[in-house]
Design a protein around this motif. Sequence first.
Motif, short mmCIF file in Angstrom:
data_model
loop_
_atom_site.label_atom_id
_atom_site.label_comp_id
_atom_site.label_asym_id
_atom_site.label_seq_id
_atom_site.Cartn_x
_atom_site.Cartn_y
_atom_site.Cartn_z
N VAL A 96 -1.00 2.51 -13.89
CA VAL A 96 -0.49 3.57 -13.02
C VAL A 96 -0.49 3.10 -11.58
CG1 VAL A 96 -0.91 5.92 -12.17
CG2 VAL A 96 -1.20 5.41 -14.60
N VAL A 97 -1.60 2.54 -11.15
CA VAL A 97 -1.72 2.07 -9.77
C VAL A 97 -0.78 0.90 -9.52
CG1 VAL A 97 -3.29 1.00 -8.10
CG2 VAL A 97 -4.08 2.86 -9.53
N TRP A 98 -0.79 -0.06 -10.45
CA TRP A 98 0.00 -1.27 -10.22
C TRP A 98 1.49 -0.97 -10.16
CZ3 TRP A 98 -1.51 -5.16 -7.80
CH2 TRP A 98 -0.79 -6.35 -7.79
N ARG A 99 1.95 -0.03 -10.95
CA ARG A 99 3.36 0.38 -10.88
C ARG A 99 3.69 0.88 -9.48
NH1 ARG A 99 3.70 2.39 -15.56
NH2 ARG A 99 2.75 4.40 -15.11
N GLY A 100 2.78 1.68 -8.89
CA GLY A 100 3.00 2.17 -7.53
C GLY A 100 2.98 1.07 -6.50
N VAL A 101 2.04 0.14 -6.62
CA VAL A 101 1.93 -0.97 -5.67
C VAL A 101 3.17 -1.85 -5.74
CG1 VAL A 101 0.67 -3.10 -5.15
CG2 VAL A 101 -0.60 -0.98 -5.58
N THR A 102 3.61 -2.20 -6.95
CA THR A 102 4.78 -3.08 -7.06
C THR A 102 6.06 -2.37 -6.59
OG1 THR A 102 5.03 -2.51 -9.41
CG2 THR A 102 3.80 -4.53 -8.87
N ALA A 103 6.12 -1.06 -6.76
CA ALA A 103 7.28 -0.31 -6.26
C ALA A 103 7.33 -0.36 -4.73
CB ALA A 103 7.24 1.13 -6.75
N VAL A 104 6.17 -0.28 -4.08
CA VAL A 104 6.12 -0.37 -2.62
C VAL A 104 6.58 -1.76 -2.17
CG1 VAL A 104 4.59 -0.38 -0.61
CG2 VAL A 104 4.36 1.41 -2.34
N HIS A 108 9.77 -2.49 0.34
CA HIS A 108 9.61 -3.07 1.68
C HIS A 108 9.85 -4.58 1.73
CE1 HIS A 108 7.98 0.48 3.75
NE2 HIS A 108 7.44 0.78 2.57
N LEU A 109 9.57 -5.28 0.64
CA LEU A 109 9.69 -6.74 0.62
C LEU A 109 10.44 -7.17 -0.64
CD1 LEU A 109 5.97 -7.31 1.58
CD2 LEU A 109 7.92 -7.60 3.12
N PRO A 110 11.71 -6.76 -0.77
CA PRO A 110 12.45 -7.07 -2.00
C PRO A 110 12.51 -8.58 -2.23
CG PRO A 110 13.92 -6.21 -0.30
CD PRO A 110 12.53 -6.11 0.23
N GLY A 111 12.29 -8.96 -3.47
CA GLY A 111 12.37 -10.37 -3.83
C GLY A 111 11.07 -11.13 -3.64
N LEU A 130 -1.81 -7.83 3.53
CA LEU A 130 -1.08 -7.36 4.72
C LEU A 130 -1.32 -8.26 5.92
CD1 LEU A 130 -1.37 -3.46 4.52
CD2 LEU A 130 0.65 -4.88 4.16
N GLY A 131 -2.50 -8.86 6.00
CA GLY A 131 -2.79 -9.78 7.09
C GLY A 131 -1.94 -11.04 7.05
N TYR A 132 -1.40 -11.37 5.89
CA TYR A 132 -0.55 -12.55 5.74
C TYR A 132 0.94 -12.25 5.90
CZ TYR A 132 -4.54 -15.23 4.05
OH TYR A 132 -5.74 -15.87 3.95
N ILE A 133 1.28 -10.99 6.11
CA ILE A 133 2.69 -10.62 6.25
C ILE A 133 2.98 -10.40 7.73
CG2 ILE A 133 4.47 -8.93 5.66
CD1 ILE A 133 2.84 -8.31 3.11
N PRO A 134 3.72 -11.33 8.35
CA PRO A 134 4.03 -11.18 9.77
C PRO A 134 4.82 -9.90 10.02
CG PRO A 134 4.73 -13.34 8.95
CD PRO A 134 4.33 -12.52 7.77
N GLY A 135 4.40 -9.12 10.98
CA GLY A 135 5.11 -7.91 11.35
C GLY A 135 5.08 -6.82 10.31
N LEU A 140 4.79 0.33 5.66
CA LEU A 140 4.36 -0.44 4.49
C LEU A 140 2.90 -0.15 4.19
CD1 LEU A 140 4.49 -2.64 2.31
CD2 LEU A 140 4.20 -4.35 4.13
N ARG A 141 2.05 -0.19 5.20
CA ARG A 141 0.63 0.10 5.01
C ARG A 141 0.44 1.51 4.46
NH1 ARG A 141 -4.44 -1.04 5.94
NH2 ARG A 141 -4.13 -3.02 6.98
N ALA A 142 1.12 2.48 5.04
CA ALA A 142 0.97 3.88 4.60
C ALA A 142 1.43 4.05 3.15
CB ALA A 142 1.75 4.81 5.52
#
Length: 158
Positions: A96-104, A108-111, A130-135, A140-142
Amino acid sequence: MRIAPRPGGGLTSAQASHVTVHGEIAVSWRHENGEMVVDVVVPAGTDADVVLPLHPDSLTETVGSGNHSWRYEVPVDERPVYSMETSLNVLAADPVVWRGVTAVFAKHLPGIPIDGTAPEAAVMSLDIVLGYIPGASEELRADLERAVTDSNTQGVHA
């Protein structure tokens, strides 16, 4: 025969049938109002071990041919509490959680894939990722926080 329905992944009901050399075998289950209802049809001249899903006593019944039905209360399953600091492999183990995380991530970061089964997933959290994603945007965090914490209030896995 062994009949062992496995509810999960947000499903609240399912049904299946299969034609064997002895005849048709069928199973259906539904989770409604805190109860599980399981119906099974076993072909003539055969027996089946029926594993009753989510049964409070982990009950397995051996039945002969015919129509069989069970109705029982399902114990409330307290969901684990997740946060942005929970390791990715723990989040990935909960469909359930992972489906939500991968959808986000797809939004926000297709591909760009996220792998919760990689060895490093045991020591990586969404905060670290998130610390490794510039900008990385606040949106995205929310959205990630919502995907992780909304599951904390979903109650029973159906």
